[in-house]
Design a protein around this motif. Structure first.
Motif, mmCIF file in Angstrom:
data_model
loop_
_atom_site.group_PDB
_atom_site.id
_atom_site.type_symbol
_atom_site.label_atom_id
_atom_site.label_comp_id
_atom_site.label_asym_id
_atom_site.label_seq_id
_atom_site.Cartn_x
_atom_site.Cartn_y
_atom_site.Cartn_z
ATOM 1 N N ALA A 104 0.840 -1.209 0.000
ATOM 2 C CA ALA A 104 0.000 0.000 0.000
ATOM 3 C C ALA A 104 0.872 1.254 0.000
ATOM 4 O O ALA A 104 0.622 2.202 -0.756
ATOM 5 C CB ALA A 104 -0.935 -0.017 1.211
ATOM 6 N N THR A 105 1.908 1.237 0.836
ATOM 7 C CA THR A 105 2.766 2.417 0.962
ATOM 8 C C THR A 105 3.418 2.769 -0.370
ATOM 9 O O THR A 105 3.552 3.944 -0.724
ATOM 10 C CB THR A 105 3.853 2.184 2.052
ATOM 11 N N LYS A 106 3.816 1.731 -1.118
ATOM 12 C CA LYS A 106 4.440 1.986 -2.432
ATOM 13 C C LYS A 106 3.485 2.727 -3.360
ATOM 14 O O LYS A 106 3.904 3.423 -4.274
ATOM 15 C CB LYS A 106 4.855 0.658 -3.073
ATOM 16 N N LYS A 107 2.165 2.520 -3.121
ATOM 17 C CA LYS A 107 1.169 3.233 -3.952
ATOM 18 C C LYS A 107 0.766 4.555 -3.295
ATOM 19 O O LYS A 107 -0.179 5.207 -3.720
ATOM 20 C CB LYS A 107 -0.088 2.359 -4.100
ATOM 21 N N GLY A 108 1.440 4.900 -2.201
ATOM 22 C CA GLY A 108 1.128 6.146 -1.489
ATOM 23 C C GLY A 108 -0.184 6.061 -0.711
ATOM 24 O O GLY A 108 -0.846 7.063 -0.458
ATOM 25 N N ILE A 109 -0.584 4.831 -0.332
ATOM 26 C CA ILE A 109 -1.856 4.647 0.377
ATOM 27 C C ILE A 109 -1.583 4.055 1.760
ATOM 28 O O ILE A 109 -0.723 3.184 1.923
ATOM 29 C CB ILE A 109 -2.782 3.675 -0.425
ATOM 30 N N LYS A 110 -2.349 4.551 2.772
ATOM 31 C CA LYS A 110 -2.203 3.982 4.115
ATOM 32 C C LYS A 110 -3.067 2.725 4.190
ATOM 33 O O LYS A 110 -4.246 2.776 3.796
ATOM 34 C CB LYS A 110 -2.695 5.028 5.129
ATOM 35 N N LEU A 111 -2.496 1.613 4.665
ATOM 36 C CA LEU A 111 -3.277 0.372 4.730
ATOM 37 C C LEU A 111 -4.522 0.594 5.580
ATOM 38 O O LEU A 111 -4.468 1.240 6.640
ATOM 39 C CB LEU A 111 -2.429 -0.763 5.319
ATOM 40 N N HIS A 112 -5.653 0.059 5.142
ATOM 41 C CA HIS A 112 -6.923 0.337 5.807
ATOM 42 C C HIS A 112 -6.892 -0.059 7.282
ATOM 43 O O HIS A 112 -6.395 -1.131 7.625
ATOM 44 C CB HIS A 112 -8.059 -0.404 5.096
ATOM 45 N N HIS A 113 -7.475 0.812 8.119
ATOM 46 C CA HIS A 113 -7.432 0.530 9.565
ATOM 47 C C HIS A 113 -8.215 -0.738 9.916
ATOM 48 O O HIS A 113 -8.025 -1.307 10.982
ATOM 49 C CB HIS A 113 -7.903 1.741 10.381
ATOM 50 N N TRP A 114 -9.092 -1.205 9.037
ATOM 51 C CA TRP A 114 -9.844 -2.437 9.328
ATOM 52 C C TRP A 114 -8.931 -3.652 9.360
ATOM 53 O O TRP A 114 -9.232 -4.634 10.013
ATOM 54 C CB TRP A 114 -10.953 -2.653 8.299
ATOM 55 N N ILE A 115 -7.824 -3.576 8.604
ATOM 56 C CA ILE A 115 -6.883 -4.703 8.655
ATOM 57 C C ILE A 115 -5.982 -4.514 9.875
ATOM 58 O O ILE A 115 -5.753 -5.438 10.642
ATOM 59 C CB ILE A 115 -6.067 -4.811 7.353
ATOM 60 N N TYR A 141 -10.976 -7.162 9.675
ATOM 61 C CA TYR A 141 -10.650 -8.278 8.783
ATOM 62 C C TYR A 141 -9.613 -9.087 9.520
ATOM 63 O O TYR A 141 -8.506 -8.616 9.767
ATOM 64 C CB TYR A 141 -10.141 -7.762 7.434
ATOM 65 N N PHE A 142 -9.985 -10.299 9.902
ATOM 66 C CA PHE A 142 -9.145 -10.991 10.881
ATOM 67 C C PHE A 142 -8.587 -12.331 10.399
ATOM 68 O O PHE A 142 -7.613 -12.805 10.946
ATOM 69 C CB PHE A 142 -9.958 -11.208 12.173
ATOM 70 N N CYS A 143 -9.214 -12.946 9.417
ATOM 71 C CA CYS A 143 -8.668 -14.235 8.997
ATOM 72 C C CYS A 143 -8.795 -14.426 7.499
ATOM 73 O O CYS A 143 -9.432 -13.606 6.816
ATOM 74 C CB CYS A 143 -9.311 -15.365 9.775
ATOM 75 N N HIS A 144 -8.184 -15.475 6.993
ATOM 76 C CA HIS A 144 -8.111 -15.642 5.538
ATOM 77 C C HIS A 144 -7.914 -17.096 5.144
ATOM 78 O O HIS A 144 -7.587 -17.943 5.977
ATOM 79 C CB HIS A 144 -6.933 -14.810 4.994
ATOM 80 N N LYS A 203 -8.397 -22.714 -6.573
ATOM 81 C CA LYS A 203 -9.088 -22.482 -5.295
ATOM 82 C C LYS A 203 -9.116 -20.989 -5.025
ATOM 83 O O LYS A 203 -8.064 -20.346 -5.090
ATOM 84 C CB LYS A 203 -8.274 -23.111 -4.154
ATOM 85 N N PRO A 204 -10.268 -20.409 -4.685
ATOM 86 C CA PRO A 204 -10.260 -18.967 -4.388
ATOM 87 C C PRO A 204 -9.569 -18.662 -3.055
ATOM 88 O O PRO A 204 -9.588 -19.493 -2.148
ATOM 89 C CB PRO A 204 -11.744 -18.631 -4.304
ATOM 90 N N SER A 205 -8.953 -17.479 -2.970
ATOM 91 C CA SER A 205 -8.434 -16.987 -1.687
ATOM 92 C C SER A 205 -9.510 -16.108 -1.058
ATOM 93 O O SER A 205 -10.309 -15.504 -1.779
ATOM 94 C CB SER A 205 -7.183 -16.129 -1.896
ATOM 95 N N LEU A 206 -9.513 -16.035 0.250
ATOM 96 C CA LEU A 206 -10.534 -15.213 0.930
ATOM 97 C C LEU A 206 -9.941 -14.376 2.039
ATOM 98 O O LEU A 206 -8.974 -14.785 2.673
ATOM 99 C CB LEU A 206 -11.621 -16.116 1.532
ATOM 100 N N ILE A 207 -10.551 -13.213 2.269
ATOM 101 C CA ILE A 207 -10.222 -12.437 3.466
ATOM 102 C C ILE A 207 -11.561 -12.121 4.131
ATOM 103 O O ILE A 207 -12.476 -11.591 3.498
ATOM 104 C CB ILE A 207 -9.365 -11.183 3.143
ATOM 105 N N TYR A 208 -11.685 -12.518 5.409
ATOM 106 C CA TYR A 208 -12.966 -12.464 6.098
ATOM 107 C C TYR A 208 -13.021 -11.358 7.156
ATOM 108 O O TYR A 208 -12.076 -11.199 7.942
ATOM 109 C CB TYR A 208 -13.221 -13.762 6.855
ATOM 110 N N ALA A 209 -14.175 -10.668 7.190
ATOM 111 C CA ALA A 209 -14.402 -9.665 8.248
ATOM 112 C C ALA A 209 -15.239 -10.286 9.358
ATOM 113 O O ALA A 209 -16.039 -11.188 9.109
ATOM 114 C CB ALA A 209 -15.167 -8.478 7.680
ATOM 115 N N LYS A 210 -15.048 -9.769 10.556
ATOM 116 C CA LYS A 210 -15.962 -10.118 11.645
ATOM 117 C C LYS A 210 -17.306 -9.495 11.309
ATOM 118 O O LYS A 210 -17.373 -8.493 10.598
ATOM 119 C CB LYS A 210 -15.458 -9.533 12.966
#
Ligand code: TYM
Length: 429
Positions: free
Chosen positions: A76-87, A92-95, A291-298
């Motif tokens: 994210a930083t390389k794109k000048g973006i702050k990683l989302h605070h949800w992560i 977003y806690f598991c994957h 196989k799809p990858s997933l990122i899950y939110a509470k």
């Protein structure tokens, strides 16, 4: 067969049936002690809500660890973006296999994002979470996004709606989704009713690979489910396979792998959708797909507390994207379950129980300011800050977010919707 042998055979059969019944009973008892998490029902056993650690084990997922957060921060930083605070804050806690996507990104291989919405009414803030994160990932990875609108699912599950009513929700919800800021050159939004023809060959492949017994186990279907519901999981599964979108991914390089077709997919969603994609992961290789990858939110709670689910049919359980400032204020003041002391004295002595407090849970999601959030955690937790002040901060925060969303949505025209819904070759970086 002699009389004796026949009697023995019958006895063995009876014994086996009894054993099977006892096993089913034990399983039922065991299930009662577990949190219930399906796309159709969420029920936590404890007042503090779902036990996510146990769920991660049950679903065979992995926690998002520090190393992964560092990698994502770096990208994210390389794109000048702050990683989302949800992560960063663990919403977003598991994957499942998130590292595969990171490796693809680092090796310059294409992949895409897939998420969706079942248009059964106005959207609430909970529904927006997956879309905001998907848009964030589109920004940091520069990748294509497909959004499935399961109008068919909502028709099959809601007897009170006609197809016309669902179509109205569909068109309105798409405007909400576009308002999140997706890149029109890299995003395709489709309705199942409209796009089904393109998906159908893959749908039947998935349907042939899954037995009734498997969907019964995964989704808890019984004999009283209608047959559309039983067949539906295949429809939500296929968009995770890139071969479902030959035209949309026309510009993407072709994969050379013999084991599986196409390229990887990452699905951001809340944990309620996991059953669909665990099933997809189980059968993917059998039909030569990835196989799809997933990122899950509470799942974030209804205003009434961590044990309950926001409901489209109960307006007071959630903050809707259509709510006026006064409605937001009244809902939070009247309905947001507080973990503060029952009296002023009690609150000052013991502080608030943050594990059950809904305003604090919402602030953790929607208040971006890390320092202010920490101040609230400490002061509200030790009783030097009162519930009224915490609720006021939440009201102001949500009023701002919802107002901004409504202003953006007002600018989304029917032509823009048509553009996003037109099947066309998407761009990718
Ligand atoms: P739906 O419309 O119920 O929900 C849309 C998205 O919002 C998430 N969500 C929540 N996230 C956090 N807290 C909440 N309280 C909350 N409520 C809902 C859902 O997990 C979902 O990501 N069948 C799906 C539509 C669908 C889909 C998909 C969703 C089709 N394909 C792929 C995710 C990924 C549905 O009815 O979602």
């Amino acid at each position: 067969m002699s009389q004796k042998e026949e009697t023995k055979k019958e006895e063995t059969k009876k014994e086996e049936t009894k054993k099977e019944e006892t096993k089913q009973e034990e399983k039922k008892e065991e299930t009662k002690k577990q949190d219930l998490v399906t796309p159709y029902e969420i029920k936590a056993v404890s007042e503090t809500g779902i036990d996510y650690d146990k769920l991660v084990d049950r679903f065979g997922a992995s926690m998002i660890n520090e190393e992964m957060i560092e990698k994502l921060t770096e990208i994210a930083t390389k794109k000048g973006i702050k990683l989302h605070h949800w992560i960063r804050r663990g919403l977003y806690f598991c994957h499942h296999d998130l590292h595969r996507i990171i490796i693809d990104y680092e090796q310059g291989k294409p992949f895409f994002l897939y998420t969706g919405r079942g248009p059964s009414g106005q959207m609430h803030l909970g529904h927006l979470v997956s879309f905001i994160l998907t848009k964030h990932f589109q920004d940091i990875f520069g990748c294509a996004v497909v959004v499935q609108m399961t109008d068919d699912e909502k028709y099959l599950w809601n007897r009170k709606f006609t197809q016309l009513q669902i179509h109205k929700f569909l068109m309105d919800n798409i405007k909400d989704i576009i308002s999140v800021g997706f890149d029109p050159e890299k995003t395709f939004i489709f309705s199942d009713y409209q796009y089904i023809k393109e998906m159908y060959p893959n749908i039947t492949k998935v349907q042939r690979a899954i037995t009734f017994s498997q969907v019964k186990g995964t989704f808890g279907f019984t004999n009283s489910n209608n047959i559309g519901q039983v067949a539906f999981p295949a429809i939500q599964i296929v968009p995770c396979f890139s071969s479902t979108f030959p035209k949309i991914f026309e510009n993407f390089p072709k994969s050379k792998s013999k084991k599986s077709r196409g390229f990887n997919c990452l699905i951001p969603c809340a944990i309620d959708q996991a059953p669909y994609f665990r099933q997809a992961r189980e059968i993917a290789y059998r039909i030569k797909e990835k196989k799809p990858s997933l990122i899950y939110a509470k799942f974030f709670p209804a205003l009434q507390g961590h044990k309950t689910k926001m409901s489209s049919s109960k307006q007071t359980t959630a903050i809707y994207l259509t709510d006026k400032p006064n409605q937001i204020k009244n809902k939070i003041n009247k309905h947001a379950f507080s973990g503060g002391g029952r009296t002023k004295e009690e609150h000052e002595k013991f502080g608030a129980d943050l594990t059950v407090d809904v305003p604090y849970a919402y602030l953790k999601v929607f208040l971006e300011d890390d320092e202010l959030l920490e101040e609230i955690r400490v002061k509200y937790g030790n009783g030097t800050m009162g519930t009224v002040q915490v609720k006021r901060t939440l009201i102001e925060t949500l009023q701002k977010i919802v107002k901004k969303h409504q202003e953006t949505k007002a600018q989304v025209t029917d032509e823009t919707v048509e553009l996003f819904m037109t099947p066309r070759a998407l761009k990718f970086d």
